[in-house]
Scaffold this active site. Sequence first.
Site, PDB file in Angstrom:
ATOM      1  N   ASN A  15       0.824  -1.216   0.000  1.00 13.66           N
ATOM      2  CA  ASN A  15       0.000   0.000   0.000  1.00 13.66           C
ATOM      3  C   ASN A  15       0.852   1.257   0.000  1.00 13.66           C
ATOM      4  OD1 ASN A  15      -2.406  -1.439   0.011  1.00 13.66           O
ATOM      5  ND2 ASN A  15      -2.476  -1.552   2.250  1.00 13.66           N
ATOM      6  N   ASP A  57       1.832   1.087  -9.523  1.00  8.68           N
ATOM      7  CA  ASP A  57       0.494   0.513  -9.363  1.00  8.68           C
ATOM      8  C   ASP A  57       0.432  -0.913  -9.909  1.00  8.68           C
ATOM      9  OD1 ASP A  57      -2.221   0.731  -8.563  1.00  8.68           O
ATOM     10  OD2 ASP A  57      -2.811   1.062 -10.635  1.00  8.68           O
ATOM     11  N   GLU A  94      -6.712  -4.662  -2.296  1.00 10.08           N
ATOM     12  CA  GLU A  94      -7.558  -4.421  -3.465  1.00 10.08           C
ATOM     13  C   GLU A  94      -8.357  -3.135  -3.304  1.00 10.08           C
ATOM     14  OE1 GLU A  94     -11.477  -6.311  -5.688  1.00 10.08           O
ATOM     15  OE2 GLU A  94     -10.313  -7.566  -4.322  1.00 10.08           O
ATOM     16  N   ASP A 126      -6.113  -0.031  -3.501  1.00  9.44           N
ATOM     17  CA  ASP A 126      -5.678   0.215  -4.874  1.00  9.44           C
ATOM     18  C   ASP A 126      -6.783   0.869  -5.694  1.00  9.44           C
ATOM     19  OD1 ASP A 126      -3.314  -0.494  -6.728  1.00  9.44           O
ATOM     20  OD2 ASP A 126      -5.061  -1.135  -7.871  1.00  9.44           O
ATOM     21  N   HIS A 127      -8.010   0.355  -5.558  1.00 13.06           N
ATOM     22  CA  HIS A 127      -9.151   0.952  -6.260  1.00 13.06           C
ATOM     23  C   HIS A 127      -9.370   2.398  -5.816  1.00 13.06           C
ATOM     24  CE1 HIS A 127     -10.683  -2.439  -8.524  1.00 13.06           C
ATOM     25  NE2 HIS A 127     -10.615  -3.208  -7.449  1.00 13.06           N
ATOM     26  N   ASP A 150      -6.819   4.650  -7.391  1.00 13.51           N
ATOM     27  CA  ASP A 150      -7.093   4.806  -8.822  1.00 13.51           C
ATOM     28  C   ASP A 150      -8.288   5.719  -9.087  1.00 13.51           C
ATOM     29  OD1 ASP A 150      -4.981   3.265  -9.702  1.00 13.51           O
ATOM     30  OD2 ASP A 150      -6.101   1.412  -9.589  1.00 13.51           O
TER      31      ASP A 150
END
Length: 411
Positions: free
Chosen positions: A55, A102, A120, A123-124, A127
Amino acid sequence: MPILAYKEQRILSPQQLRKLSEHKYSCFSASLLDPLLQPWWNWLVSQTPLWLAPNLITIVGLILNIVTTLILICYSPNGVEPPPRWTCFLCALGLFVYQSLDSIDGKQARRTNTSSPLGELFDHGCDSISTIFVALSACISCQLGHYPNWLFFQCFCAIALFYCAHWQTYVSGTMRFGRIDVTEAQFSIIAIHLVSAVLGPEIWLTKIGIGNIELWYGPAITTIVCGVISLTYVFSVVVAGGVGKNGSTVAGTSVLSPSIPLTLVVLPALMIAQKSPENIFTEHASVFILAFGMVAAKITNKLVIAHMTKAEMEYLDWSLLGPALLFLNQYFNCIVPEIWLLWFTLAWGTQDLLRYCAQVCLEICQHLRIDLFRIPYGPKVLNTSSVGSQSNVGADKNGGTSHRKSKSKAH
């Protein structure tokens, strides 16, 4: 609901946390560029220290991407003034670094045996924010400020496509990437920045051909074509029905329900921009895009969480306060200067997004007994060859001025 209570209450219920623990990442990718970039990503992750948390890799890339974009915005806030060439090069470099980092966060998680649903989600979330800045930077680099309607369309197309990618995931349970998707879009934008850096941003206003068509039409039309293809696929998934009971979403809700929050962002933005007596969008394009982008990022994060926890998504959200005030102010003939409310929308939306993300991460970390930016134990290193051979599962995509997300690897 009182603001104080809103800030103190827990966001995720025990049932949602339990569902999150059971969540399994599902992805299908047919990207053209991903296989070609695997050697670069594998080499890069092999040079990454084992103590570096996945992260932390993601957030460093996001910060660099945001900073380089803000530098560009400072020199051309409305996309009309040609920014210095070096600022375009910085944006290209920042996006390349972000894309690379990324793409290795999931590999690093597998490499250190620290994979979790939080990776997950984190990361989303990153983004969803990056999408806004990347789309805006591409428009400024192409000098689309000379055509405000196109600038609006390109940026909100990116926002909508990113959201719709998660909409179809909420319906089908699987994140899907086409042959031309996030990675391809990101490298297209890097190419746009490099062209502006070498030839100058003014090059995009050069007229060519018999019809005197300006060069920026190329990226714009490409965005439309790719956007139509993506939306066609998304709606085909929605119409076909979801994986839930009786064709519902993963949460058992209507497959059309996610359209409501998106409409509550895009429709007011369009009406406010078109009906503003102070030309609020034309005069303050970057602030407008960033303000509504933060609101869109918030609802996208809520959709991602709804998918991962198999929960119903709430339609109304506190982040919509800013757009609502702007809309009501216009209705009452702008009794408050619109620019004041626009800056309030940006400030309120940003703090609300950050507070929400921080609280969600805190609750998940407590539930899973993990740290967000630290590997709390000596990592159990997996076989490096197996890490390199695993496909770099992407999640959604940030498309060129048609973003959806960037590789959201499940770590």
